[in-house]
Enzyme design. Structure first.
Site, PDB file in Angstrom:
ATOM      1  N   GLU A 148      11.752  -2.029   3.362  1.00 59.74           N
ATOM      2  CA  GLU A 148      12.791  -1.064   2.984  1.00 59.74           C
ATOM      3  C   GLU A 148      13.722  -2.133   2.266  1.00 59.74           C
ATOM      4  OE1 GLU A 148      15.702   1.786   5.294  1.00 59.74           O
ATOM      5  OE2 GLU A 148      15.449   0.065   6.264  1.00 59.74           O
ATOM      6  N   LYS A 150      15.401   8.127   1.295  1.00 58.01           N
ATOM      7  CA  LYS A 150      15.475   8.181   2.863  1.00 58.01           C
ATOM      8  C   LYS A 150      16.381   9.635   3.212  1.00 58.01           C
ATOM      9  CE  LYS A 150      16.710   5.274   6.805  1.00 58.01           C
ATOM     10  NZ  LYS A 150      17.120   3.910   7.108  1.00 58.01           N
ATOM     11  N   CYS A 173      12.239   3.232   7.783  1.00 62.18           N
ATOM     12  CA  CYS A 173      12.807   2.745   9.013  1.00 62.18           C
ATOM     13  C   CYS A 173      13.134   3.707  10.002  1.00 62.18           C
ATOM     14  CB  CYS A 173      14.171   2.348   8.528  1.00 62.18           C
ATOM     15  SG  CYS A 173      15.335   1.349   9.581  1.00 62.18           S
TER      16      CYS A 173
END
Length: 333
Positions: A49, A129, A164
């Site tokens: 990430e 995200k 994540c």
């Protein structure tokens, strides 16, 4: 048209430290890692990430740092840029699929993004995200509709990616599984061992907590999971000024791993402070063994009782009323 699934795929999962807050140098390191993975026979390589230009670790120590934030904006990656072209060229030259985590700069607003690049250098998808986590919201904005464009057809089969704590979002996970990925890249920043019952940090944010999420995702989706993490050195701690913070306050953070579709570990770990690449030869037919027992999108599901609805419109800043009405619809999976 669906690409035939090869019987075996060699994958490479990086565990490395970015060149913090340095776009050009981290892109150069990215290309070096791609070439190294290819030299070992890898057909796909994954990155953590916000690999470019490094995860903004200072946000967990102090919410405002105008100097580092400004540098972070300037060194974040734009999709239509010479730097992204350089990475795509490296993927093509080395005949490797690249799953890249990066901070995406769109007119100086930032998003936690991932790109899947084909072995011919074409960008197959970019996604953001769905929701920045906690202190990440001091830096990053929310996703557009492209957060759902998470699985693509590649030369090694269907490849997907999430970032994540998206791995604790049940609806997003289900939507990703519904796209029938065979290989899933789970991108994370540096992760550290939980300190035990006296530790005030969340176990679910720790090394072992996130590995549990990776194994669970593998089992739920019957896919191979490439758990991809970064490393932070003492120099990185000093650059991020996190020595007094709750997390990323010491060298380490590496816990990259590869899991099979039944959750078993397929790779040997590196030390938490060690940079390197881990490899595994994935026996793709193992997916059939797990699917024979459980398929949450097939014989082990009840869509007549439970189903997922997906909003498919993209909310732009300027849109005609008629266009708004036409696009405002819901897709049901």
């Amino acid at each position: 048209m669906t690409t035939p699934q090869p019987s075996q795929v060699r994958v490479a999962v990086t565990q490395a430290e970015p060149v913090w807050l340095d776009l050009k140098a981290t892109v150069d390191k990215t290309c070096s890692l791609i070439a190294e993975a290819a030299s070992k026979g890898a057909q796909l390589v994954s990155f953590p990430e916000c690999w470019i230009p490094g995860y903004p670790a200072w946000i967990w120590t102090r919410p405002v740092d105008q100097e580092l934030h400004s540098r972070y904006i300037q060194n974040s990656l734009t999709v239509s840029s010479p730097e992204m072209t350089q990475i795509c060229k490296s993927a093509n030259e080395n005949n490797v699929i690249v799953v890249l985590g990066f901070s995406e700069n769109i007119h100086n607003s930032l998003y936690i993004s991932q790109a899947i690049i084909s072995n011919t250098g074409s960008i197959l998808t970019t996604r953001k995200k769905i929701k920045a986590t906690h202190m990440e919201r001091t830096i990053f904005g929310d996703a557009f509709a492209d957060c759902l464009d998470s699985v693509v057809e590649t030369a090694v089969g269907r490849v997907g990616a999430l970032s994540c704590w998206e791995h604790i979002q049940p609806l997003l996970k289900y939507h990703t599984c519904a796209q029938r990925e065979a290989i899933h890249v789970a991108a994370w920043p540096p992760l550290f061992e939980w300190g035990g019952p006296e530790d005030e940090s969340l176990f679910s944010m720790s090394r072992d907590g996130t590995i549990a999420l990776a194994r669970t995702y593998a089992i739920e989706s019957s896919s191979f999971v490439l758990h991809t993490t970064a490393v932070i050195s003492q120099e990185g701690v000093e650059k991020m000024r996190t020595a007094t913070g709750a997390i990323m306050n010491m060298p380490g953070g590496g816990s990259s791993a590869i899991f099979g579709p039944d959750g078993r570990l397929l790779s040997k770990p590196l030390l938490p402070t060690e940079e390197g690449i881990i490899y595994a030869d994935l026996e793709m037919h193992d997916i059939y063994k797990t699917k024979a027992f459980v398929d949450v999108l097939g014989h082990y599901s009840r869509p007549d009782l439970l189903w997922l609805g997906v909003g498919s419109c993209d909310r732009r800043h300027v849109k005609e009323d008629a266009e708004e009405r036409r696009e405002d619809r819901v897709e049901v999976l």
